[in-house]
Motif scaffolding. Structure first.
Motif, mmCIF file in Angstrom:
data_model
loop_
_atom_site.group_PDB
_atom_site.id
_atom_site.type_symbol
_atom_site.label_atom_id
_atom_site.label_comp_id
_atom_site.label_asym_id
_atom_site.label_seq_id
_atom_site.Cartn_x
_atom_site.Cartn_y
_atom_site.Cartn_z
ATOM 1 N N SER A 68 39.362 50.352 -3.032
ATOM 2 C CA SER A 68 40.679 49.747 -3.261
ATOM 3 C C SER A 68 41.805 50.732 -2.983
ATOM 4 N N ALA A 69 43.035 50.181 -2.994
ATOM 5 C CA ALA A 69 44.214 51.014 -2.702
ATOM 6 C C ALA A 69 45.433 50.475 -3.428
ATOM 7 N N LEU A 70 46.377 51.360 -3.699
ATOM 8 C CA LEU A 70 47.664 50.939 -4.254
ATOM 9 C C LEU A 70 48.548 50.391 -3.139
ATOM 10 N N THR A 71 49.263 49.299 -3.463
ATOM 11 C CA THR A 71 50.173 48.679 -2.490
ATOM 12 C C THR A 71 51.448 48.249 -3.226
ATOM 13 N N PRO A 72 52.524 49.030 -3.124
ATOM 14 C CA PRO A 72 53.725 48.713 -3.905
ATOM 15 C C PRO A 72 54.578 47.594 -3.331
ATOM 16 N N ASN A 73 54.350 47.259 -2.069
ATOM 17 C CA ASN A 73 55.197 46.256 -1.390
ATOM 18 C C ASN A 73 54.419 45.681 -0.198
ATOM 19 N N LEU A 74 55.087 44.764 0.537
ATOM 20 C CA LEU A 74 54.389 44.109 1.660
ATOM 21 C C LEU A 74 54.014 45.111 2.751
ATOM 22 N N GLN A 75 54.873 46.110 2.943
ATOM 23 C CA GLN A 75 54.554 47.128 3.959
ATOM 24 C C GLN A 75 53.232 47.826 3.608
ATOM 25 N N GLY A 76 53.080 48.157 2.334
ATOM 26 C CA GLY A 76 51.847 48.797 1.886
ATOM 27 C C GLY A 76 50.658 47.854 1.990
ATOM 28 N N LEU A 77 50.899 46.582 1.635
ATOM 29 C CA LEU A 77 49.796 45.618 1.703
ATOM 30 C C LEU A 77 49.316 45.455 3.147
ATOM 31 N N CYS A 82 40.792 47.385 3.140
ATOM 32 C CA CYS A 82 40.547 47.593 1.703
ATOM 33 C C CYS A 82 39.921 46.337 1.098
ATOM 34 N N ASP A 83 38.997 46.544 0.171
ATOM 35 C CA ASP A 83 38.318 45.405 -0.466
ATOM 36 C C ASP A 83 39.148 44.821 -1.592
ATOM 37 N N GLU A 84 40.046 45.623 -2.137
ATOM 38 C CA GLU A 84 40.903 45.176 -3.235
ATOM 39 C C GLU A 84 42.189 45.987 -3.135
ATOM 40 N N VAL A 85 43.296 45.425 -3.617
ATOM 41 C CA VAL A 85 44.536 46.198 -3.664
ATOM 42 C C VAL A 85 45.088 46.133 -5.079
ATOM 43 N N ALA A 86 46.057 46.996 -5.351
ATOM 44 C CA ALA A 86 46.658 47.019 -6.688
ATOM 45 C C ALA A 86 48.163 47.157 -6.583
ATOM 46 N N VAL A 87 48.857 46.315 -7.355
ATOM 47 C CA VAL A 87 50.293 46.496 -7.523
ATOM 48 C C VAL A 87 50.488 47.247 -8.837
ATOM 49 N N PHE A 88 51.562 48.011 -8.919
ATOM 50 C CA PHE A 88 51.715 48.830 -10.122
ATOM 51 C C PHE A 88 53.134 48.755 -10.678
ATOM 52 N N GLY A 89 53.224 48.153 -11.860
ATOM 53 C CA GLY A 89 54.490 48.030 -12.562
ATOM 54 C C GLY A 89 54.483 48.911 -13.804
ATOM 55 N N ALA A 90 55.533 48.768 -14.605
ATOM 56 C CA ALA A 90 55.638 49.606 -15.796
ATOM 57 C C ALA A 90 56.281 48.816 -16.929
ATOM 58 N N ALA A 91 55.983 49.282 -18.142
ATOM 59 C CA ALA A 91 56.604 48.671 -19.321
ATOM 60 C C ALA A 91 57.897 49.384 -19.675
ATOM 61 N N SER A 92 58.274 50.380 -18.900
ATOM 62 C CA SER A 92 59.497 51.155 -19.151
ATOM 63 C C SER A 92 60.437 51.029 -17.960
ATOM 64 N N GLU A 93 61.701 50.672 -18.248
ATOM 65 C CA GLU A 93 62.685 50.516 -17.171
ATOM 66 C C GLU A 93 62.901 51.835 -16.421
ATOM 67 N N ALA A 152 62.065 43.916 -13.566
ATOM 68 C CA ALA A 152 62.198 42.536 -13.051
ATOM 69 C C ALA A 152 62.135 42.527 -11.519
ATOM 70 N N GLN A 153 62.822 43.477 -10.895
ATOM 71 C CA GLN A 153 62.780 43.553 -9.420
ATOM 72 C C GLN A 153 61.355 43.830 -8.936
ATOM 73 N N SER A 154 60.644 44.671 -9.677
ATOM 74 C CA SER A 154 59.271 44.998 -9.249
ATOM 75 C C SER A 154 58.396 43.747 -9.286
ATOM 76 N N LEU A 155 58.580 42.931 -10.316
ATOM 77 C CA LEU A 155 57.757 41.714 -10.406
ATOM 78 C C LEU A 155 58.092 40.770 -9.247
ATOM 79 N N ASP A 156 59.379 40.682 -8.906
ATOM 80 C CA ASP A 156 59.764 39.841 -7.753
ATOM 81 C C ASP A 156 59.168 40.392 -6.459
ATOM 82 N N ARG A 157 59.086 41.711 -6.378
ATOM 83 C CA ARG A 157 58.537 42.346 -5.172
ATOM 84 C C ARG A 157 57.023 42.149 -5.090
ATOM 85 N N PHE A 158 56.375 42.138 -6.262
ATOM 86 C CA PHE A 158 54.904 42.035 -6.253
ATOM 87 C C PHE A 158 54.417 40.620 -5.918
ATOM 88 N N ARG A 159 55.217 39.614 -6.310
ATOM 89 C CA ARG A 159 54.750 38.225 -6.168
ATOM 90 C C ARG A 159 54.265 37.926 -4.737
#
Ligand code: HMG
Ligand code: MG
Length: 295
Positions: free
Chosen positions: A80-89, A97-108, A120-127
């Protein structure tokens, strides 16, 4: 999906990504590949091998496509691999990659420092990332960082963790890895967090990702096992940290995680001797690089 009543535990090896991303030294491609191949030969079935993030932000992960192209693809192993945005995906899909991961945080503040946007922006970006990955038949893991404290904001409310975890599940992530990014969790704070999360999320959808800064990672794993979690992340040789969380030390070492699990009668399917040998290998590589740099 792991069975939370059973004795089988899923170990997710994050050393090649979470470990090496934080190395000051530039680890050659051949050594990254050799490490991953040794880990898969040791029976690890989930290996986070790469990270398709901006090389300006995390130069150590540049060359992830070459890593994916050069490793031995052992059948039955999920790379697997980390993918923060569509470019990464797109890069991760092209690399197979067999699996990917988006990574958010509980801290602003951590979200801003780590991925340059609000929660909030990160969640919109991950969708759209999750949607496109699923359309391509690639499952997505979701990370929530700072679940037991933030390097900038200090204490984090369990409800803030739950909010992000639920949003990631709702968009289609199959599993949420709860990241104690700076390793300040204790069994008490882990219990408080899991009590809140488990009210709404089944234990089989959650993973524990404990950095070991405070030396409590094994105790936190034991507590989480007792509360029904059956998936844990760890890094061979205890490598790692996060470049945007100063002072964060390595992940719980895979060797220590296996020792804890096997001593408590849990099965992992992983060969301890093979992981120890992989740990000796990467430690030697890093110490040789340090010596070369000092010379
Ligand atoms: P940004 O600067 O806001 O992005 O960064 P942008 O979209 O404005 O693009 C700026 C430049 O970056 C452009 O290049 C893009 O092409 C490039 P330029 O035109 O300037 O030459 N770019 C990319 N290049 C390659 N791959 C990409 C990519 N995206 C944009 N995917 C971004 C936003 C998210 C990209 C950036 O902040 C970033 O890469 N951050 C990564 C941070 C990171 O990797 N942190 C460590 C992993 S998280 C972690 O360790 C925690 C965890 O272990 C759990 C825990 O312990 O808590 C998971
Ligand atoms: Mg981490």
């Amino acid at each position: 999906m792991p069975d939370t009543s059973g004795r089988r535990v899923k170990v997710v090896e994050v050393g090649p990504r979470d470990g090496l991303q934080n190395e000051k030294l530039s680890v050659p491609l051949g050594a990254k590949v050799e490490l991953i191949d040794r880990l898969s030969r040791a029976g690890l079935r989930f290996i986070e091998a790469a990270s398709f993030v901006s090389p300006k932000w995390v130069p150590q992960m540049a060359g992830s496509a070459e890593v994916m192209a050069s490793i031995e693809r052992r059948p039955g192993v999920c790379y697997s691999a980390l993918t923060p945005n569509l470019q990464g995906l797109d890069a991760a899909l092209a690399a197979g990659c067999d699996e990917v991961a988006v990574f958010g945080a509980a801290s602003e503040t951590f979200s801003q420092r780590n991925i340059n946007c609000s929660v909030a922006q990160s969640l919109d970006r991950f969708r759209p990332v999750v949607q496109k990955a699923l359309e391509a038949g690639v499952p997505v893991r979701g990370y929530v960082s700072c679940v037991l404290g933030c390097p900038y904001e200090g204490d984090i409310a369990p409800e803030a963790v739950l909010h992000v975890a639920q949003a990631l599940l709702a968009m289609g992530c199959h599993e949420i890895s709860l990241g104690d990014t700076i390793g300040r969790g204790t069994p008490e704070s882990t219990r408080e967090l899991l009590e809140v999360c488990l009210r709404d999320i089944p234990g089989e959808r959650l993973a524990g990702h404990f950095h070991d800064t405070g030396g409590m990672a094994q105790a936190n794993v034991c507590l989480a096992l007792d509360m029904g979690l059956r998936t844990f992340d760890s890094a061979v040789a205890g490598l790692g940290g996060c470049p945007y969380a100063e002072g964060a030390s390595g992940n719980l070492a895979t060797e220590k995680l296996l020792a804890t699990l096997h001593a408590r009668g849990y099965e992992t399917g992983v060969d301890m001797a093979g992981v120890q040998a992989a740990g000796r290998y990467i430690r030697q590589v890093l110490s040789d690089l340090r010596r070369q740099q000092a010379a």
